[in-house]
Every structure is written in structure tokens, then in C-alpha cells.
Design a protein around this motif. Sequence first.
Motif, PDB file in Angstrom:
ATOM      1  N   VAL A  32       0.843  -1.200   0.000  1.00  9.24           N
ATOM      2  CA  VAL A  32       0.000   0.000   0.000  1.00  9.24           C
ATOM      3  C   VAL A  32       0.878   1.249   0.000  1.00  9.24           C
ATOM      4  O   VAL A  32       0.627   2.206  -0.752  1.00  9.24           O
ATOM      5  CB  VAL A  32      -0.949  -0.002   1.214  1.00  9.24           C
ATOM      6  N   ASN A  33       1.905   1.254   0.848  1.00 11.19           N
ATOM      7  CA  ASN A  33       2.801   2.410   0.898  1.00 11.19           C
ATOM      8  C   ASN A  33       3.426   2.694  -0.463  1.00 11.19           C
ATOM      9  O   ASN A  33       3.438   3.837  -0.942  1.00 11.19           O
ATOM     10  CB  ASN A  33       3.914   2.165   1.924  1.00 11.19           C
ATOM     11  N   LEU A  34       3.946   1.660  -1.099  1.00  9.16           N
ATOM     12  CA  LEU A  34       4.628   1.839  -2.376  1.00  9.16           C
ATOM     13  C   LEU A  34       3.645   2.198  -3.489  1.00  9.16           C
ATOM     14  O   LEU A  34       3.915   3.071  -4.316  1.00  9.16           O
ATOM     15  CB  LEU A  34       5.388   0.559  -2.737  1.00  9.16           C
ATOM     16  N   THR A  35       2.491   1.516  -3.508  1.00 11.43           N
ATOM     17  CA  THR A  35       1.519   1.751  -4.579  1.00 11.43           C
ATOM     18  C   THR A  35       0.931   3.155  -4.489  1.00 11.43           C
ATOM     19  O   THR A  35       0.871   3.888  -5.484  1.00 11.43           O
ATOM     20  CB  THR A  35       0.391   0.712  -4.514  1.00 11.43           C
ATOM     21  N   ALA A  36       0.485   3.531  -3.290  1.00 10.28           N
ATOM     22  CA  ALA A  36      -0.132   4.850  -3.126  1.00 10.28           C
ATOM     23  C   ALA A  36       0.871   5.965  -3.406  1.00 10.28           C
ATOM     24  O   ALA A  36       0.552   6.949  -4.081  1.00 10.28           O
ATOM     25  CB  ALA A  36      -0.699   4.985  -1.716  1.00 10.28           C
ATOM     26  N   ALA A  37       2.094   5.816  -2.894  1.00 11.89           N
ATOM     27  CA  ALA A  37       3.110   6.843  -3.136  1.00 11.89           C
ATOM     28  C   ALA A  37       3.449   6.936  -4.623  1.00 11.89           C
ATOM     29  O   ALA A  37       3.578   8.036  -5.173  1.00 11.89           O
ATOM     30  CB  ALA A  37       4.366   6.531  -2.320  1.00 11.89           C
ATOM     31  N   SER A  38       3.591   5.790  -5.279  1.00 11.76           N
ATOM     32  CA  SER A  38       3.925   5.794  -6.705  1.00 11.76           C
ATOM     33  C   SER A  38       2.836   6.461  -7.525  1.00 11.76           C
ATOM     34  O   SER A  38       3.117   7.283  -8.412  1.00 11.76           O
ATOM     35  CB  SER A  38       4.146   4.354  -7.194  1.00 11.76           C
ATOM     36  N   LEU A  39       1.574   6.128  -7.252  1.00  9.37           N
ATOM     37  CA  LEU A  39       0.468   6.721  -8.003  1.00  9.37           C
ATOM     38  C   LEU A  39       0.387   8.230  -7.790  1.00  9.37           C
ATOM     39  O   LEU A  39       0.178   8.996  -8.738  1.00  9.37           O
ATOM     40  CB  LEU A  39      -0.848   6.064  -7.588  1.00  9.37           C
ATOM     41  N   LEU A  40       0.539   8.663  -6.552  1.00  6.91           N
ATOM     42  CA  LEU A  40       0.452  10.092  -6.265  1.00  6.91           C
ATOM     43  C   LEU A  40       1.562  10.879  -6.955  1.00  6.91           C
ATOM     44  O   LEU A  40       1.316  11.929  -7.561  1.00  6.91           O
ATOM     45  CB  LEU A  40       0.521  10.325  -4.752  1.00  6.91           C
ATOM     46  N   ILE A  41       2.786  10.360  -6.869  1.00  8.12           N
ATOM     47  CA  ILE A  41       3.907  11.079  -7.463  1.00  8.12           C
ATOM     48  C   ILE A  41       3.789  11.103  -8.987  1.00  8.12           C
ATOM     49  O   ILE A  41       4.024  12.135  -9.630  1.00  8.12           O
ATOM     50  CB  ILE A  41       5.239  10.441  -7.024  1.00  8.12           C
ATOM     51  N   ALA A  42       3.424   9.955  -9.578  1.00  7.46           N
ATOM     52  CA  ALA A  42       3.275   9.902 -11.036  1.00  7.46           C
ATOM     53  C   ALA A  42       2.132  10.803 -11.497  1.00  7.46           C
ATOM     54  O   ALA A  42       2.247  11.512 -12.507  1.00  7.46           O
ATOM     55  CB  ALA A  42       3.029   8.459 -11.475  1.00  7.46           C
ATOM     56  N   TRP A  43       1.012  10.790 -10.767  1.00 11.33           N
ATOM     57  CA  TRP A  43      -0.117  11.648 -11.122  1.00 11.33           C
ATOM     58  C   TRP A  43       0.269  13.119 -11.022  1.00 11.33           C
ATOM     59  O   TRP A  43      -0.055  13.924 -11.899  1.00 11.33           O
ATOM     60  CB  TRP A  43      -1.291  11.350 -10.194  1.00 11.33           C
ATOM     61  N   ALA A  44       0.972  13.483  -9.947  1.00 13.34           N
ATOM     62  CA  ALA A  44       1.383  14.874  -9.773  1.00 13.34           C
ATOM     63  C   ALA A  44       2.355  15.296 -10.870  1.00 13.34           C
ATOM     64  O   ALA A  44       2.307  16.429 -11.361  1.00 13.34           O
ATOM     65  CB  ALA A  44       2.025  15.061  -8.404  1.00 13.34           C
ATOM     66  N   THR A  45       3.232  14.386 -11.270  1.00  8.42           N
ATOM     67  CA  THR A  45       4.170  14.700 -12.348  1.00  8.42           C
ATOM     68  C   THR A  45       3.429  14.970 -13.651  1.00  8.42           C
ATOM     69  O   THR A  45       3.738  15.914 -14.377  1.00  8.42           O
ATOM     70  CB  THR A  45       5.167  13.543 -12.542  1.00  8.42           C
ATOM     71  N   GLY A  46       2.431  14.131 -13.949  1.00  8.44           N
ATOM     72  CA  GLY A  46       1.638  14.327 -15.159  1.00  8.44           C
ATOM     73  C   GLY A  46       0.828  15.606 -15.126  1.00  8.44           C
ATOM     74  O   GLY A  46       0.608  16.248 -16.156  1.00  8.44           O
ATOM     75  N   MET A  47       0.387  16.033 -13.936  1.00  7.39           N
ATOM     76  CA  MET A  47      -0.412  17.250 -13.786  1.00  7.39           C
ATOM     77  C   MET A  47       0.455  18.492 -13.546  1.00  7.39           C
ATOM     78  O   MET A  47      -0.068  19.571 -13.291  1.00  7.39           O
ATOM     79  CB  MET A  47      -1.384  17.090 -12.605  1.00  7.39           C
ATOM     80  N   LYS A  48       1.794  18.303 -13.600  1.00  5.95           N
ATOM     81  CA  LYS A  48       2.743  19.413 -13.395  1.00  5.95           C
ATOM     82  C   LYS A  48       2.645  20.006 -11.994  1.00  5.95           C
ATOM     83  O   LYS A  48       2.911  21.193 -11.786  1.00  5.95           O
ATOM     84  CB  LYS A  48       2.525  20.525 -14.434  1.00  5.95           C
ATOM     85  N   LEU A  49       2.251  19.183 -11.013  1.00  2.87           N
ATOM     86  CA  LEU A  49       2.175  19.655  -9.632  1.00  2.87           C
ATOM     87  C   LEU A  49       3.485  19.334  -8.921  1.00  2.87           C
ATOM     88  O   LEU A  49       3.988  18.208  -9.015  1.00  2.87           O
ATOM     89  CB  LEU A  49       1.004  18.977  -8.897  1.00  2.87           C
ATOM     90  N   PRO A  50       4.052  20.275  -8.184  1.00  7.27           N
ATOM     91  CA  PRO A  50       5.379  20.082  -7.582  1.00  7.27           C
ATOM     92  C   PRO A  50       5.332  19.341  -6.252  1.00  7.27           C
ATOM     93  O   PRO A  50       5.691  19.871  -5.205  1.00  7.27           O
ATOM     94  CB  PRO A  50       5.860  21.521  -7.387  1.00  7.27           C
ATOM     95  N   LEU A  51       4.840  18.106  -6.261  1.00  9.31           N
ATOM     96  CA  LEU A  51       4.837  17.320  -5.034  1.00  9.31           C
ATOM     97  C   LEU A  51       6.243  16.818  -4.715  1.00  9.31           C
ATOM     98  O   LEU A  51       6.994  16.453  -5.615  1.00  9.31           O
ATOM     99  CB  LEU A  51       3.888  16.130  -5.166  1.00  9.31           C
ATOM    100  N   SER A  52       6.577  16.785  -3.430  1.00  5.30           N
ATOM    101  CA  SER A  52       7.884  16.314  -3.000  1.00  5.30           C
ATOM    102  C   SER A  52       7.853  14.810  -2.774  1.00  5.30           C
ATOM    103  O   SER A  52       6.960  14.285  -2.100  1.00  5.30           O
ATOM    104  CB  SER A  52       8.303  17.024  -1.712  1.00  5.30           C
ATOM    105  N   THR A  53       8.839  14.096  -3.328  1.00  2.00           N
ATOM    106  CA  THR A  53       8.921  12.643  -3.145  1.00  2.00           C
ATOM    107  C   THR A  53       9.028  12.288  -1.670  1.00  2.00           C
ATOM    108  O   THR A  53       8.367  11.364  -1.189  1.00  2.00           O
ATOM    109  CB  THR A  53      10.132  12.084  -3.911  1.00  2.00           C
ATOM    110  N   THR A  54       9.859  13.021  -0.938  1.00  2.00           N
ATOM    111  CA  THR A  54      10.038  12.746   0.492  1.00  2.00           C
ATOM    112  C   THR A  54       8.735  12.926   1.252  1.00  2.00           C
ATOM    113  O   THR A  54       8.338  12.076   2.058  1.00  2.00           O
ATOM    114  CB  THR A  54      11.110  13.683   1.081  1.00  2.00           C
ATOM    115  N   TYR A  55       8.045  14.020   0.989  1.00  2.00           N
ATOM    116  CA  TYR A  55       6.811  14.294   1.713  1.00  2.00           C
ATOM    117  C   TYR A  55       5.752  13.244   1.407  1.00  2.00           C
ATOM    118  O   TYR A  55       5.031  12.785   2.305  1.00  2.00           O
ATOM    119  CB  TYR A  55       6.285  15.689   1.344  1.00  2.00           C
ATOM    120  N   VAL A  56       5.631  12.866   0.144  1.00  3.33           N
ATOM    121  CA  VAL A  56       4.600  11.903  -0.246  1.00  3.33           C
ATOM    122  C   VAL A  56       4.852  10.547   0.394  1.00  3.33           C
ATOM    123  O   VAL A  56       3.958   9.953   1.018  1.00  3.33           O
ATOM    124  CB  VAL A  56       4.525  11.778  -1.779  1.00  3.33           C
TER     125      VAL A  56
END
Length: 746
Positions: free
Chosen positions: A419-443
Motif C-alpha cells: 500500500v505504501n509503495l503503490t499509493a506513493a507511486s500513483l500520487l507522485i506519477a499523477w502529480a508529475t503528469g499534472m505538473k504539480l510540484p509534489l515532493s517525493t520525500t513528503y509523499v
Amino acid sequence: MDSIYWIIIIALLVLACFDLINGVANDAVNFLNSAIGSKSAPVRVILSVASVGVIVGACFSGGMMEVARNGIFHPDMFSFHEVMLLFLGVMISEVILLDTFNTFGLPTSTTVSLVFGILGSSVATSIYKINTCELSYSVWDFINTEKAMGIVTGILLSVAIAFSVGTVVMWLSRLIFSFKYQPRFKWLGGLWCGVAMTAIAYFAVFKGLKDSTLLDKEIISFIDQNLTLSLFIAFIFFSILMSIIQHLFMVNILRLTVLAGTFSLALAFAGNDLVNFIGVFMGGLDSFKYAYEVVENGGSTASITAMEVLMPGKAGPTNFYILFAAGSVMIFALWFSKKAKSVIATGVELSRQGDGGIERFGSVPPARAMVRSAIALGRGVKKLIPARMLVRMNRQWDPVPQPTNPKDRVAFDLIRATVNLTAASLLIAWATGMKLPLSTTYVTFMVAMGSSLADKAWGRESAVYRVTGVLTVISGWFMTGLAAFTMAGIVATILHYGQIYAIIGLLCVVVIVLVKSTVIHRNRESKLSQDRLEEITEENILEVCSSKVVESSLKLRDIYSDTLENFFAGDRKALKEVADKANTLSLNSAELRKYDVLPILYKMQSQSLDVGYHFVQALEHLTEATQSLAQFTESIYSYIDNNHTPFTIEQVDDLKEVHAGMMKIMDEYCKMLESGTYIQFDYSMVAQEELLQLIARATKRQIKRAQRNQSRTRSSLLYIGMLNEMRFMAIQMRALTNDERNFVSA
């Protein structure tokens, strides 16, 4: 080329190496926590998988270096000399800042550190240039603040979204599988891991490889244009593949999924965050090469007033050998950095399932208020759910029995790790596609904390400490930007005004800070590390536990003796030193009882209950005795430090008589503890009674002196207090010796 620029470029190279080590120590938590916390594989296997991801991501890193070159400031507004000092100010401040966070085991964002460091150094350089050249420009003409504002927005989004998503996804996952997930997983495992692997692959492509040279741009473009179809095909493929591996080859596909996620996150970390560590050095190197060519062609560095070579599109591809070397340094840090282990331990401990053991943080009022509010909210929600449904739902969170061997226990199971890996991966990839500056560490960190909350890892016994830890980490995140901006600005200002003298002085400061932080980290981790417990086995448990008690007892006797001797001599400085030693001994004894009792008792499972009981009692008496010693030494030092009236001759004579009796009994107890021979224990009762009678007579004589006004009030209070503490220490030392005798013979 002037020698100052050779010094700067060499300093940037060395600092970049330290920054790589510090950066990996901080960011390794992003991709290692899930695998290490769930023990999906041996640590060496996990590190090997992560190392492959790091080296692949580093070697095929794309055009992310532009962030350091021109993402925050306008290079055409600065001269070569100003840019080199600007870059040096960023690197000095970043190395110190990241090393400080790593020393205390707190994960932070290297992206925020870089962006705000460049911003602070750029602002300071701009102010210096405007003042010295008397320009009509404003500071904001030199700065591009859009990137910095994007990072601030990313901080807020990362914390809130990641925690919420992690909580919801983990709650639904546990509702489906429960902690006894094996029966249902036989039928749903292929689909579950298919979803997870699809998310991980999507993340690897669009976050780790999108800007790299490893995949053809046309392939990336095709997948992006047909994203829904691509994800569906990937889901079908991975579901079938995982089912075949699970049922035909009888392989635990959860472990494979966690390792795949670890590889994916490590690849993305190296590919995208490499700029945080060597981007400034690469910018400085390009500037140095450009200036070198100008000098070789008969020009001078002073003539370079606009660094257009750093403008967008001017940089060529990054040297492969530099990328490979950077990846190698990162792998070295991954395997050997002790500070990386501390940061990882913070994340694992805050998300650990169950109560007991080490809690790395205390409690603060906001954390206590949040826990009380959460408990009240939970009671309210339970009233809205039908009782029968609530009972069925609660069964999904029934814990499974923990293995008896501590080495077999895990911080959390493989379901939560995926769950940790899947949710983090989806959020970071989605944010990258939407040009949102999410931090990998924070996510990654906040997803792990959200899943811990949903998994009921934060029980009533540990919730306040875990919440305090999370608040500490989050507050550190928000402080990172301010600290990086301020420190880089100050360092850059010093460099511009001090020139070569400031460069040498600040580099010496960096060396001193790194050495000091290493010492602080070693001392801090000596109390918290569980490695000290790994030496304890069923065979040597009596010997190891006894040695801890004996060592503390000997220190107690020596500190007590030094305190009285220095008090009689009136040596204030020496009394301060022994007071500090006594306080340290008291804290260490409290930590020993707090952190070691349960782990040691777990290893005593084949021993009798009496052994465990006597060990607990011995630690209790040791803690009481050391606390009494700390109070004893502190009160004496405070009395001398405040220059109060010295004791009278009669007081000193009586105290020396009691002190002699005290040393006699303490020497006897320590001799028995050291030798492990307790034949004389019963006979020591005579000396113990004589000591107590001496203390009683001395107390009565002091009361008479006070009644006759032969002694000052503060003097009387200290004197009687000293006698009481000596009596209490003697009693506790006898009880400690008795329990140690029973512990060894049980």
C-alpha cells in the motif's frame, strides 16, 4: 585562470560528494522503508535492488540540471565571479543543513533545500551587486520566484493529500484482507499485485524515465497519448504474470511487488533528485569551463559580466562518467552511511505496528490534544455505525500473534508495504503528469504515516509519541526552506565581502561541523540503537545484563566519592563535572530501563519468570539510586556555585564519619557485584545498620545545632538533604545487590 577559481571548483566537487552522501542518507527513507520495515527480503538483497535502481537512474538522468543553472535566478544578470561565489554559498549551506537533519534522524526535502538555498544565495548576491555597483535594479529583477512558490505549494499539497490517500487506501485494504490475509490472498493476490505493479510501472515510466535517455521519446509519447489503454494492458499483463508466479512457482508475490516498488522509487530518486546534489557543481563546472576558454583565448574573467552559458538550452548533455561516479557515491552512502540508517529507523519506528519497545520521541501538548480529539471523534463515529457491522469490521483488525524470536518480528506486514509503495507511486506519477510540484520525500513519508494510522499501529500506548514524531518531522520540513534561505544568504554575503579569506574560513567551518555532527550522532544513537540488543542471546543473557548493572554501580560509587572529596575541597569546577556525570548516569539508567526491559524479557522466554522479575527489580533499584545520586550532586554543586556559607568544622567532621561508613558499604557491594560472589552479603547487614545509625546520629546533631542557631538555614537544609540521599542510596544499593544475587542464581 586565477587560483581562487581553482579553489572554488575543487571545493564544489568535494562538497558535492558530501552532498551526495548526505542526500542519500536523507532520501533513502523514501525507497527503503517499506521493504526494510516489512522484511520483504534480507537487507543485503533490498540494498542490492535499490543500488541497481540508483545506478540506472543516475546514469540515464536527463535534463533536470537546469533547475540549478537557471531555475531560480537569471544567470545573464550576474558575472562569472558572482556566480561562482553564489554556487559555493549554496553548497556550503546545503551540506551543513542536510547533515544536521541526518544527525538527528529527521527526513527532509533535498529539493526544498536546493531551491531555497539557491534563492537565498541569489538574493544575497543581488543585494551585494546592487550596493557595490550602485545599480537601479531591484532584487526581484535578478530572481525567478515562480519555482520557489511552486515548492511551497507542493509542501502543503504533499502533506495533506498523501496522508489522506494513505489512510483511505490502507483502511480499505485492511477491510478486504485483514491481518490474516493469506486465505483471501490466494484468490485475490494476482489482481492485488497486478494493480500494485501497474502503479509502480506507471510511476517508473512517467517519473523515473520520462526525462531520461533510457527510453525513446516516441515510446513515452505514445504511452502518454494512450494512457488508459496502456494502463489496462499493463494491469492484465501483471495480473496474469503474478498469478502464474504465485500458483505455479509458489512464490510470495508480495515480496516481489515490494522489491519492484523499491527499485522503481530508487530509480526515480536517482534520476530526478540527482540535480539536488550535483546540479550546483555541474553549473559551476560549466561556468568554469566557459571562463577557462575565455582566458585561453586572451580574455579575462573580469570581462565575463553575463553568464549566458547558463541560460536555458545552452548546456550540452551531462558527462556520462560524472553521472556514473555520482551514482557510485550514492550507492556507497546507501550501504555504509550510519546516518541513513538513523533516518530510515525514524520512519520505520513511527509506522511500527504495536506498542512497546523504543519510542524515539516524547510527547508535546499539540500531540496530546490531537490524540484526545481523535479518541473523541472515534467514539462519535462508532455511535453512527450499527453494532453488528462494527463488530465485523473490527475483526479485520484483529492482530496476529507475533513470533517469539525478536529477529522474526516485522514493523508492519507486506500488505501495508505494498500500500505504501503503490499509493506513493500513483500520487507522485499523477502529480508529475499534472505538473504539480509534489515532493517525493513528503509523499512517501506521509503515505506511510497515513497507512499506519489506518492500520491502528498508533494505539493508546504509543499514539502521542508517534504523533509527536510526525509533527517534529513536518515542522522540520517547513523549517528547511527558511533555514536554507537564511543560511545560504548569510554564507554568500560573507563570501562576497571576505573573498579568499572567507572561502578558506567557511570550508574549515564545514569540516568542523561535519566532525562535530558525527560525534553527536554517535552519542545519540548509542542510546537508541537496537544493535546493542543483538549481542544478547539465551546463552549469554545473564552475563550481559549483569555487566550492565555492575558497570553502572561502579560509576555510581566513583561519582559519589568524587562528589564528597571535591565538596570538602571546595572545588566548584570539579563539582560541576561530577554533577554532569551523575546526571548522565541517571539518564542512561532510565534509558536502560525504558528501552531494554521488554526486548530483554522477550529473549528470556525460556528462562524462569523469577529471572525476569529480579532483572526488572534490579533495574528499578539502579534507576532510583542514580536519580538520588543526581539530586545529591546537583544540590551540592548549586550550594557551592551560589557561594553559600561553608559547613562548620562539626558538620564536616560528622559528614566525613558518615562518608567513611558509606564508602565501606559501597565498596563491599561493588566487590560482590564485580566478583559475582555473594557469600558476604548477609554479613554486610551489620555494616549497613552501622551506617544507618551514623546517619541518624548525624541528623540529630544537626537538628540540635539548628535549634541553637549554630547553623544557617540553607546549610541545615543541604546537610540534612545530603544525609537523606546517602541513606536512600545505601538502601537502594543493598536492594540492587540482593536482586542481582537472585538474578544470577535464579
